[in-house]
Scaffold this active site. Sequence first.
Site, PDB file in Angstrom:
ATOM      1  N   ASP A  22       0.756  -1.235   0.013  1.00  0.00           N
ATOM      2  CA  ASP A  22       0.003  -0.086  -0.096  1.00  0.00           C
ATOM      3  C   ASP A  22       0.916   1.190   0.219  1.00  0.00           C
ATOM      4  OD1 ASP A  22      -2.684   1.283   0.519  1.00  0.00           O
ATOM      5  OD2 ASP A  22      -1.697   2.114   2.037  1.00  0.00           O
ATOM      6  N   ASP A  39      -1.474   9.769 -10.663  1.00  0.00           N
ATOM      7  CA  ASP A  39      -1.292   8.573 -11.469  1.00  0.00           C
ATOM      8  C   ASP A  39       0.121   8.390 -11.981  1.00  0.00           C
ATOM      9  OD1 ASP A  39      -4.071   8.261 -11.645  1.00  0.00           O
ATOM     10  OD2 ASP A  39      -4.233   9.480 -13.601  1.00  0.00           O
ATOM     11  N   GLU A  66      -4.423   2.317  -4.460  1.00  0.00           N
ATOM     12  CA  GLU A  66      -3.051   2.523  -4.323  1.00  0.00           C
ATOM     13  C   GLU A  66      -2.401   1.273  -3.692  1.00  0.00           C
ATOM     14  OE1 GLU A  66      -4.729   4.047  -0.442  1.00  0.00           O
ATOM     15  OE2 GLU A  66      -5.269   4.306  -2.492  1.00  0.00           O
TER      16      GLU A  66
END
Length: 152
Positions: A22, A39, A66
């Site tokens: 993560d 992004d 994410e």
Amino acid sequence: AFERLLKACNEERRPLSLLMVDLDLFKSINDEHGQLVGDDVLRTSAQRIGRALRPYEALLARFGGEEFVIVLPGMDLREAVAVAEAVRRAIADSPCESQHGPPVRVSASVGVHTVVPGTVDDIEDALQVADQALYAAKANGRDCVRTSISAA
């Protein structure tokens, strides 16, 4: 693909390790720098993870927002923790460049779980345990690796 790998490892009596990765505080990157920078951070992080995994037989997939999941067939917990550390360092070692804003420092929390052959038939159960290890990493200050053993 996960199910096939789990089945093969069970049949071959080999362990299978899962890493849940993560990107720490990713929402704040989007909020502070915008989604285009976010992004770029996701793309750069995925590329860095991919490079860290090149020496291994691994499956890498984005697992929502994410988060990424990595499957390491035939790898025990000790080996998987070493790979998780390499992935964590690859993400955090240098800022992510973006065409849409300034470079952004990123870190990652990683949860590691190893499935012992014959103990789990459903990949969802294994992912849930790896996710619990990830939450332990986040609760311990982020930018670290934690295993399902320490999460229990």
